[in-house]
Scaffold this motif. Structure first.
Motif, short mmCIF file in Angstrom:
data_model
loop_
_atom_site.label_atom_id
_atom_site.label_comp_id
_atom_site.label_asym_id
_atom_site.label_seq_id
_atom_site.Cartn_x
_atom_site.Cartn_y
_atom_site.Cartn_z
N GLN A 98 -26.44 38.68 -29.11
CA GLN A 98 -26.52 40.14 -29.06
C GLN A 98 -27.11 40.49 -27.69
OE1 GLN A 98 -27.69 42.19 -32.71
NE2 GLN A 98 -26.63 40.68 -33.94
N CYS A 99 -28.44 40.69 -27.61
CA CYS A 99 -28.96 40.95 -26.26
C CYS A 99 -28.83 39.71 -25.40
CB CYS A 99 -30.39 41.47 -26.30
SG CYS A 99 -31.70 40.22 -26.28
N GLY A 100 -28.91 38.53 -26.01
CA GLY A 100 -28.64 37.29 -25.30
C GLY A 100 -29.85 36.61 -24.69
N TYR A 101 -30.98 37.31 -24.66
CA TYR A 101 -32.14 36.80 -23.92
C TYR A 101 -32.64 35.47 -24.49
CZ TYR A 101 -36.41 37.09 -21.10
OH TYR A 101 -37.43 36.86 -20.20
N GLY A 106 -24.07 46.09 -28.82
CA GLY A 106 -22.62 46.08 -28.70
C GLY A 106 -22.02 47.41 -28.25
N THR A 107 -22.84 48.32 -27.77
CA THR A 107 -22.32 49.64 -27.42
C THR A 107 -21.37 49.56 -26.23
OG1 THR A 107 -23.03 51.95 -27.41
CG2 THR A 107 -24.02 50.52 -25.73
N GLU A 127 -20.98 44.37 -38.59
CA GLU A 127 -21.53 43.25 -39.36
C GLU A 127 -22.72 42.61 -38.64
OE1 GLU A 127 -18.84 40.26 -40.71
OE2 GLU A 127 -17.40 41.71 -41.50
N ARG A 128 -22.57 42.43 -37.34
CA ARG A 128 -23.66 41.81 -36.58
C ARG A 128 -24.90 42.69 -36.58
NH1 ARG A 128 -19.16 40.73 -33.36
NH2 ARG A 128 -18.61 38.54 -33.53
#
Lengths: 153, 730
Positions: A96-99, B75-76, B636-637
């Protein structure tokens, strides 16, 4: 001065031996894929491999690392994101943010080296990195997918 | 020698790349370029003219979509690009994105609208104008092709970046006509596609930002490096409201790498050194004298007492009133009452606060992970003392935001205040985790007294919900107050607000708020007040159901006859978890639902509690109706992730105050959920259409009450004050 073997290259750095390996990797060597999250080995964002062992580099003094020890960072895991874990991570769109993900992937890679077919309990016990976005279930799925690919291959 | 000489410089020249579009769209740059990854740098060709503000199409057919909101994991970036691409009619495989700079937005009369990325608003507040931007660009591209062919535009159509004219059989591509399209007049009006015709919106497309997050190439603010850059570590008075009195710079000035020791403002001191580790080491050794101020003795017990007094205070702001709750309670056959309490939380983004500033007499530039680039720009101007037109913000993807990096630009302000003391030198300020934990914008503390009246048949005839506690708006955005009332406190509890109205028709209802504001800075924390409110309402509904001797689902449904969308998500999770079936031996279930951020959400949890009290959360089924769904895979995420956030707070999270400061300084004492505690999550998406609801936040709110209700089913214990770690379930 410290001599370190990072991603197959010997690096010489002028640094206080008390400096944590994390900051040598980030600030002296310039590899910033390894992240700072907590500084007390709680979150795992700083995970690298030292002789294949997943190591939280934020509390490891650089003076305690020998030139003969092989340090691998996320940048050295594969030359082209082709490690089975990186491929699985991409297929499942894990970050997601990946950090935290560099640390997650490095912890998972060390796990698969030791335990090629980890159980859910193995994964829960070995991957204790913190992710605040909440990617845990996809991390688990990606580890299993990569393990399956490695076993099949 | 100094360690400064060891800082690598070469990576900058190898990977030079102008961030965002500042150079392309009339901003300015002082000449420092940001390394954003080799992959993207290689893809950066010569500048192409924009078709319009939202779309740049290069001769190689690359489609660059401009995204004003910030990517922080939610995810925007991908979702907003899907909205533009849908109307643009481009080839999705050619899409890439960039952030237009806040300075460019200012210079262009806010052509990109709001940059605020919070409140689950990224898509729901901008879907209309970003789609119109895509449609306008398509219209101009078609017009350019039609003009070249000498045919009416109405005879041409565009699909996947190819423009065709059926009568003549001619085709061309977006990349070939983009230059001409940029000179076409923008259309005065566009017609957007009907949802049934969408081919990109609603599809579970892969994220656009994954590849660089797998190999260390993604550059976050904390990773920035510029030639000649110095690194700053900062320490502000740990006591809320305290001040910096003095520090003894001489004690650390000769430490390795130290260049400057500077007062940041009235509250903070910074050490600036060649490397951050040197700066932090010297800062830890720096003797500092604080004036701890009026809150030096403040404790969590003081705050709890302040709030408790509000539970029966006569004065309160009314958020929802139906009938006469007090009279109906007086006449009820049975009255049930319970007090609940929820503590402070810290956002604890994985990437600690940071910003890199470069200030000269003429300019101020800041590279910052921000949820609101316009707020960052305003802070840069204020802190530098320069006109805003001489300031610029370079946005970077965030290593987590959760509300910490929007309204609150304290870290960006500090970076400018430090950098202006060494003009022309870029300074990267990075907070330690301890600084981050001690200087949060905390999820506000509230308590609630719930009082329900049942009639002889066990129907809920009256409900009084008294919230006591802190207002975010009073502290950070007083202009949003309504006659002294903070409407945010009533998230999910209102009568008609489309943001979130209560899912129950209670004939006599009073929801009110006794505002009690301790001197601890509150902030918007992912889910905001909906989180506490869902715990209060949904756990108490469970209490009332048990008091009435009615199944918790059936009890709720009695009150939801005219709430079909609330009911639909609740019934969906109940059906999926098998509410009407017997769970496995030792497994118990709980339910919760609420509406917030424009979406209807529900959760059902299955837990077991061992004889020694060990809790296992096996499974959570979640449902959401956000109206339209842009990317179901992202939904979903977000839903899965939201449970980690909600359950971390439920199980472990609390920031407690002692001697005027937070006691928790790192993840050893501020525990959060890890892999081993994570339940399986199944997400049901029920898009009923016709509206655009938020996704990132609402399901957080149902995580805790669903689990707490399941714990009651398992143990008979009602947990009314969090976190759960303080309670034995044995």
């Amino acid at each position: 001065m410290a001599r370190l073997t990072i991603n197959g290259q010997v690096r010489t750095v002028e640094v206080d031996p008390d400096t944590p390996l994390l900051w040598v990797i980030r600030e002296q060597v310039g590899l910033t894929g390894t992240k700072f999250g907590c500084g007390i080995a709680q979150c795992g964002a700083c995970t690298v491999h030292v002789d294949g062992v997943a190591t939280r580099s934020c509390v490891l003094p650089v003076g305690a690392v020998e030139e003969s020890q092989k340090i691998v960072t996320i940048e050295g895991l594969s030359p082209d994101s082709s490690h089975p874990l990186q491929k699985a991570w991409l297929a499942l769109d894990v970050p997601q943010c990946g950090y935290c993900q560099s640390g997650m992937i490095m912890a998972a890679a060390a796990l698969l080296e030791q335990t090629p077919s980890p159980t859910d309990a193995d994964i829960s016990a070995e991957i204790t990195n913190i992710c605040r976005c909440g990617t845990y279930n996809r991390v688990r799925a990606a580890i299993k997918q990569a393990a399956g690919e490695t076993q099949a291959g | 020698m100094t360690a400064h000489a060891d800082i690598p410089r070469s990576r900058l020249s190898r990977r030079a790349f102008v961030v965002g579009s500042a150079a392309a769209v009339g901003g300015f740059s002082l000449g420092f370029h940001v390394p954003l990854g080799a992959a993207r740098a290689q893809a950066a060709p010569a500048a192409a003219p924009e078709v319009n503000a939202w779309v740049v199409i290069r001769p190689d057919e690359t489609v660059v979509i401009r995204i004003a909101r910030s990517e922080m994991g939610q995810g925007t970036l991908t979702g907003l690009a899907q909205l533009v691409a849908e109307e643009l009619g481009c080839d999705w495989s050619k899409v890439t994105t960039e952030y237009p700079s806040p300075g460019a937005n200012l210079a262009r009369n806010r052509v990109w609208g709001s940059y605020s990325t919070g409140g689950s608003r990224g898509i729901r507040d901008s879907h209309q104008y970003v789609r119109e931007g895509g449609a306008a660009a398509r219209t101009m591209l078609i017009a350019a092709a039609a003009q070249a062919w000498g045919v009416p535009p109405g005879e041409c159509r565009a699909e996947k970046s190819v423009i065709s004219h059926a009568p003549s059989g001619r085709t061309t591509t977006y990349g070939k006509v983009a230059d001409a399209a940029a000179r076409m007049p923008p259309p005065s009006a566009v017609v957007l596609k009907e949802p049934k015709d969408w081919t990109i919106i609603g599809k579970p497309l892969a994220r656009l930002d994954t590849a660089d997050k797998l190999n260390g190439r993604q550059v976050y603010g904390a990773d920035l490096s510029f030639p000649g850059m110095l690194n700053a570590a900062v320490k502000a008075c740990p006591v809320f409201g305290g001040r910096l009195v003095a520090y003894d710079a001489a004690k650390v000035r000769s430490m390795p790498g130290v260049r400057h020791v500077v007062r940041v403002d009235d509250t903070a001191v910074a050490v600036v050194a060649d490397t951050w580790w040197q700066a932090k080491t010297a800062l830890d050794a720096l003797p500092i004298t604080w004036d701890e101020g009026p809150n030096r003795a403040l404790s969590s017990a003081d705050i709890a007492a302040l709030l408790k007094a509000g539970l029966d205070a006569p004065e309160a702001f009314v958020g929802n009133r139906q009938g006469d709750a007090k009279a109906a309670l007086a006449g009820a056959a049975r009255v049930v009452t319970a007090d609940y309490a929820v503590p402070y939380q810290n956002h604890a983004t994985m990437e600690p606060m940071n910003a890199t500033a470069l200030v000269t007499a003429e300019r101020c530039e800041v590279w910052v992970p921000t949820q609101n680039g316009e707020s960052s720009l305003a802070v840069a101007a204020e802190a530098s003392g320069l006109p805003v037109q001489r300031c610029e913000i370079h946005k970077l993807h965030l290593g987590g935001g959760f509300g910490r990096r929007g309204n609150f630009q304290d870290y960006a302000r500090q970076s400018v205040l430090i950098a202006k003391q060494m003009p022309g030198v870029p300074v990267k300020l990075l907070w330690s985790r301890e600084e981050d934990m001690l200087h949060g914008a905390y999820h506000p503390i509230t308590q609630a007294r719930m009082t329900g009246g049942l009639d002889a048949q066990g129907n809920l005839v009256a409900l009084h919900m008294r919230i006591s506690g802190q207002s975010i708006l009073a502290a950070v955005r007083p202009e949003g107050m309504q006659g002294g009332m903070d409407p945010v406190v009533f998230q999910g509890l209102t009568a008609t607000n489309p943001e979130g109205h209560l899912g129950y028709a209670v004939p006599n209802l009073l929801v009110d708020h006794a505002m009690r504001n301790p001197p601890v800075p509150p902030g918007f924390w992912r889910g905001v007040n909906l989180n506490q409110n869902a715990i209060y309402v949904e756990c108490f509904m469970d209490e009332l159901a048990h008091a009435a001797g009615v199944d918790p689902l059936a009890f709720r449904r009695r009150l939801m006859a005219d709430r079909p969308k609330h009911r639909a998500v609740l019934e969906a999770v109940a059906a999926r978890i098998g509410w009407d079936t017997k769970p496995a031996e030792g497994v118990h279930r709980g339910l919760a639902h609420i509406m917030g951020f424009g979406s209807y959400v529900a959760a059902a949890a299955e837990v077991s509690v061992a004889a020694d009290g060990t809790l296992t959360i096996h499974r959570i089924v979640a449902a959401t109706d956000p109206g339209h769904v842009v990317n179901p895979a992202q939904v979903e995420r977000q839903v899965e992730g939201s449970f980690v956030y909600g359950l971390s707070a439920c199980l472990y999270g609390e920031c407690t105050v002692k001697d005027g400061r937070m006691e928790q300084e790192n993840f050893d004492t501020y525990e959060v959920m890890r892999m081993g505690a994570m339940p399986a999550v199944e997400t049901i998406i029920l898009p009923s259409g016709g509206f655009w609801g938020g996704v990132g936040e609402p399901t957080i709110a149902v995580a805790a009450p669903a689990v707490l209700n399941a714990i009651f089913a398992a143990t008979g214990k009602r947990i009314r004050d969090l976190p759960l770690k303080h309670h034995s379930l044995a």
